[in-house]
Enzyme design. Structure first.
Site, PDB file in Angstrom:
ATOM      1  N   TYR A 140       0.790  -1.229   0.000  1.00  0.00           N
ATOM      2  CA  TYR A 140       0.000   0.000   0.000  1.00  0.00           C
ATOM      3  C   TYR A 140       0.827   1.287   0.000  1.00  0.00           C
ATOM      4  O   TYR A 140       0.722   2.101  -0.913  1.00  0.00           O
ATOM      5  CB  TYR A 140      -0.956   0.007   1.210  1.00  0.00           C
ATOM      6  CG  TYR A 140      -1.975  -1.086   1.144  1.00  0.00           C
ATOM      7  CD1 TYR A 140      -2.966  -1.084   0.161  1.00  0.00           C
ATOM      8  CD2 TYR A 140      -1.962  -2.147   2.044  1.00  0.00           C
ATOM      9  CE1 TYR A 140      -3.903  -2.105   0.078  1.00  0.00           C
ATOM     10  CE2 TYR A 140      -2.895  -3.162   1.972  1.00  0.00           C
ATOM     11  CZ  TYR A 140      -3.862  -3.129   0.986  1.00  0.00           C
ATOM     12  OH  TYR A 140      -4.787  -4.139   0.907  1.00  0.00           O
ATOM     13  N   PRO A 172     -11.407  -0.665  -1.717  1.00  0.00           N
ATOM     14  CA  PRO A 172     -12.600  -1.450  -2.070  1.00  0.00           C
ATOM     15  C   PRO A 172     -13.853  -0.795  -1.509  1.00  0.00           C
ATOM     16  O   PRO A 172     -13.783   0.100  -0.662  1.00  0.00           O
ATOM     17  CB  PRO A 172     -12.333  -2.793  -1.390  1.00  0.00           C
ATOM     18  CG  PRO A 172     -11.534  -2.414  -0.178  1.00  0.00           C
ATOM     19  CD  PRO A 172     -10.695  -1.230  -0.570  1.00  0.00           C
ATOM     20  N   SER A 176     -10.931 -12.290  -4.687  1.00  0.00           N
ATOM     21  CA  SER A 176     -11.187 -12.285  -3.254  1.00  0.00           C
ATOM     22  C   SER A 176     -12.597 -12.772  -2.976  1.00  0.00           C
ATOM     23  O   SER A 176     -13.541 -12.413  -3.676  1.00  0.00           O
ATOM     24  CB  SER A 176     -11.039 -10.867  -2.712  1.00  0.00           C
ATOM     25  OG  SER A 176     -10.430 -10.864  -1.458  1.00  0.00           O
ATOM     26  N   GLN A 177     -12.724 -13.608  -1.944  1.00  0.00           N
ATOM     27  CA  GLN A 177     -14.044 -14.016  -1.476  1.00  0.00           C
ATOM     28  C   GLN A 177     -14.443 -13.107  -0.323  1.00  0.00           C
ATOM     29  O   GLN A 177     -13.715 -12.983   0.664  1.00  0.00           O
ATOM     30  CB  GLN A 177     -14.037 -15.470  -0.998  1.00  0.00           C
ATOM     31  CG  GLN A 177     -15.377 -15.889  -0.422  1.00  0.00           C
ATOM     32  CD  GLN A 177     -15.393 -17.284   0.166  1.00  0.00           C
ATOM     33  OE1 GLN A 177     -16.426 -17.936   0.217  1.00  0.00           O
ATOM     34  NE2 GLN A 177     -14.254 -17.761   0.637  1.00  0.00           N
ATOM     35  N   HIS A 179      -7.712   0.917   2.419  1.00  0.00           N
ATOM     36  CA  HIS A 179      -7.423  -0.490   2.698  1.00  0.00           C
ATOM     37  C   HIS A 179      -6.206  -0.729   3.590  1.00  0.00           C
ATOM     38  O   HIS A 179      -6.030  -1.819   4.122  1.00  0.00           O
ATOM     39  CB  HIS A 179      -7.196  -1.197   1.354  1.00  0.00           C
ATOM     40  CG  HIS A 179      -7.625  -2.629   1.335  1.00  0.00           C
ATOM     41  ND1 HIS A 179      -7.749  -3.395   2.465  1.00  0.00           N
ATOM     42  CD2 HIS A 179      -7.956  -3.444   0.307  1.00  0.00           C
ATOM     43  CE1 HIS A 179      -8.123  -4.618   2.129  1.00  0.00           C
ATOM     44  NE2 HIS A 179      -8.265  -4.665   0.829  1.00  0.00           N
ATOM     45  N   SER A 191      -6.183 -14.751   4.815  1.00  0.00           N
ATOM     46  CA  SER A 191      -6.003 -14.119   6.117  1.00  0.00           C
ATOM     47  C   SER A 191      -5.025 -14.915   6.966  1.00  0.00           C
ATOM     48  O   SER A 191      -5.098 -16.150   7.055  1.00  0.00           O
ATOM     49  CB  SER A 191      -7.354 -14.043   6.842  1.00  0.00           C
ATOM     50  OG  SER A 191      -7.171 -13.653   8.191  1.00  0.00           O
TER      51      SER A 191
END
Length: 596
Positions: A95, A108, A521-522, A334, A425
């Site tokens: 980032y 997002p 991504s879920q 984010h 994660s």
């Protein structure tokens, strides 16, 4: 990305023994294990000749007494001395060092269900409910009274790190000329911010949430919001739309901010924004039919300066958008935390608001003009669609992971294998964020190529092999055994030692394998809402998916200026692939009682 829970059951507290759980540190995987996995991950992505070259480079790097061993030793020392050896490296690489604009490229958004507002008063009531929910949740965070999260899905039941929650309302990303700075203020009760910022008609107002040592109730919040809207509508003097500056490239915004803070009033105004709990954006109607795709675009960039693109402040960690036309959601900066935080809850309590922020403008027209072009608005190609034939319950009936099943479908939809990123994660560890699941496995390639085979049994076997490979890599990633964080750590250690950049990180294969054309991504939710984001590379796709019991929501994004990509074409291919995949499985979705 992962999904934070809604404001539900907030009265729950941790049992006493839970307060003393100490999570393990993120492990440093064995060097040989990472290098072997790296070779397996890239072999099918490059030519045979290139792979031979890469293999020789990797073997030299990992040889006894070689550079790799030196860096690995230093990395292990760093692990012993720090809470999380990869956190700062990852944060800067992912980032803070990125110079692209935050909207679309980084931030997002979660799109809420379309709200049936009858008039502006309905919208303000909704906003007042939302603000009350924010303050109630913030109160729980301040006293660290949130219930402990436990992992679900694979390796379910493991306690998870809660630190990301404590950055929700106390974080701000400051733009820098070369790198940004993430500042997090861990508040005491006496120092906690007592205001939020309301953006209305591109003007910014301070909403004090405490008066006379007491939070305002919801009725008082509504009254203050009405005053703000009236002030925005009747103001004799309108200040320039400063919010649009935060949508520019990070270096350009840093330069503009340096000009603004030369004026004391501007400095004071920026301080109020930067220290606020969050931003609430009261948006004007877009004038467009509120389809899922249109609502996603409105959340990601506001429609540009001609619509609501200036009614934003992208540096703040949470921006709640309440459109007068019922288009609502939340946009996240984010860097402080993963996923989208849902802070809306219908049963609210009390809150407070108060005054207008009278910001003074400089000769800023040239700075604002630079950002007003907002090229990303016209460049973003988004397609949100709902796959209705079946959902995650059908996939579970096959004894398959829904996430792995969808990942393999994404690979097949893309048709040719490329480097694919799926976040995993690692909150099982202290201050854990994410590592990368490399979904473009050899097994996925074998399944894709088997589609030309007429034998259904072969296709079914390849599909199961691909899903098992995806599931196994996911398990490795969430337990700290993936390769990308480890390789990043070795690279950063070499820089800190002022070493010449190791050849493994200059190799064509390494560079190509980190160009993630498909970023996935879920983000599962319990309500009918969905997450969306943009691609991470100019010639790539973003693909966020939300598997529900009997359907799956997909948000596919790409850039119009790249003629090789098309969100509509990709979405159509994905829909056809998932319809086809189930034909290789023994249970048909029509036989499920869960089917609509």
């Amino acid at each position: 990305m992962f999904f934070f829970p809604l404001f539900k059951n907030v009265q729950r507290f941790l049992p006493d023994f839970m307060e003393f759980i100490v999570l393990p540190k993120v492990p440093v995987p064995p060097l040989k294990q990472t290098l072997d996995t790296y070779l397996k991950c890239v072999q099918h992505l490059v030519t045979e000749e290139q792979f031979k070259k890469t293999k020789a480079i990797v073997e030299k790097f990992g040889a006894s007494g070689g550079v790799g061993e030196t860096l690995q030793k230093k990395l292990l020392e760093r692990r012993d001395k720090t809470t999380n050896w990869v956190y700062d490296y990852w944060l800067e690489d992912m980032y803070l060092n990125n110079r692209l604009a935050l909207p679309v490229n980084s931030s997002p958004a979660m799109v809420f269900p379309k709200q049936p507002f009858k008039d502006h008063k309905d919208a303000l009531r909704f906003a007042a409910h939302l603000i009350r929910g924010v303050l109630d949740y913030k109160a729980l965070i301040d006293v660290r009274a949130l219930p402990l999260d436990f992992a679900r899905g694979q390796l379910a039941g493991t306690p998870l790190c809660m630190e990301q929650y404590y950055r929700l309302f106390t974080s701000y990303r400051f733009p820098g000329l070369k790198t940004d700075t993430l500042k997090v203020q861990m508040n005491t009760a006496s120092s906690a911010p007592e205001h939020i910022i309301v953006a209305c008609k591109n003007q910014f107002f301070v909403l004090d949430v405490v008066a006379n040592s007491k939070q305002l109730n919801e009725t008082e919040i509504l009254s203050q919001l009405e005053k703000i809207m009236k002030m925005a509508e009747t103001a004799e003097v309108r200040f320039p739309p400063f919010g649009i500056l935060t949508s520019d490239g990070r270096t350009e915004w840093a330069q503009a901010r340096d000009v603004l803070i030369k004026d004391q009033t501007n400095r004071d105004s920026l301080t109020l924004i930067e220290s606020s709990l969050c931003v609430v954006c009261l948006d004007e109607p877009s004038g467009l039919k509120p389809s899922d795709t249109i609502r996603a675009l409105q959340m990601l960039h506001g429609g540009g300066c001609e619509k609501n693109g200036s009614n934003r402040w992208y540096d703040k960690s949470l921006q709640f958008v309440v459109g007068l036309d019922g288009v609502c959601g939340v946009v996240c900066e984010h860097s402080p935390f993963e996923g989208i935080v849902m802070v809306i809850r219908r049963e609210t309590q009390e809150v407070r608001v108060t005054k207008n922020n009278n910001s003074k403008s400089l000769e800023t027209s040239s700075l604002i003009f630079c950002a007003l072009s907002f090229r990303l608005v016209n460049n973003l190609d988004m397609d949100v669609f709902k796959f209705k034939a079946y959902g995650k319950e059908f996939i579970k009936k096959q004894n398959m992971s829904p996430d792995a099943f969808i990942q393999v479908a994404l690979q097949l939809a893309f048709y040719k294998l490329v480097s694919t990123y799926e976040s995993a994660s690692i909150r099982r560890f202290q201050e854990g964020r994410v590592d990368n699941i490399r979904s473009a496995t050899p097994e996925a390639l074998a399944f894709v190529t088997s589609m030309t085979d007429d034998r259904v049994s072969e296709k079914m076997k390849r599909l199961r092999d691909a899903i098992n490979a995806q599931t196994n890599y996911t398990t490795a990633a969430i337990t700290g055994m993936a390769i990308d964080n480890h390789l990043l750590g070795l690279l950063r250690i070499s820089k800190e030692l002022n070493m010449e950049k190791p050849e493994i990180f200059c190799d064509e294969t390494y560079l190509a394998s980190n160009h993630f054309i498909l970023s996935t991504s879920q983000v599962p939710t319990t309500m009918e809402m969905f997450c969306c984001y943009g691609p991470v590379v100019p010639n790539g796709y973003g693909a966020c998916y939300n598997p529900q019991s009997d359907h799956i929501i997909f948000c596919v994004s790409s850039f119009w200026e790249n003629t090789e990509t098309s969100s509509t074409v990709f979405a159509k291919a994905l829909n056809e692939v998932i319809l086809t995949e189930h034909t290789y499985l023994p249970v048909h979705p029509n036989s499920l009682s869960l089917r609509l």
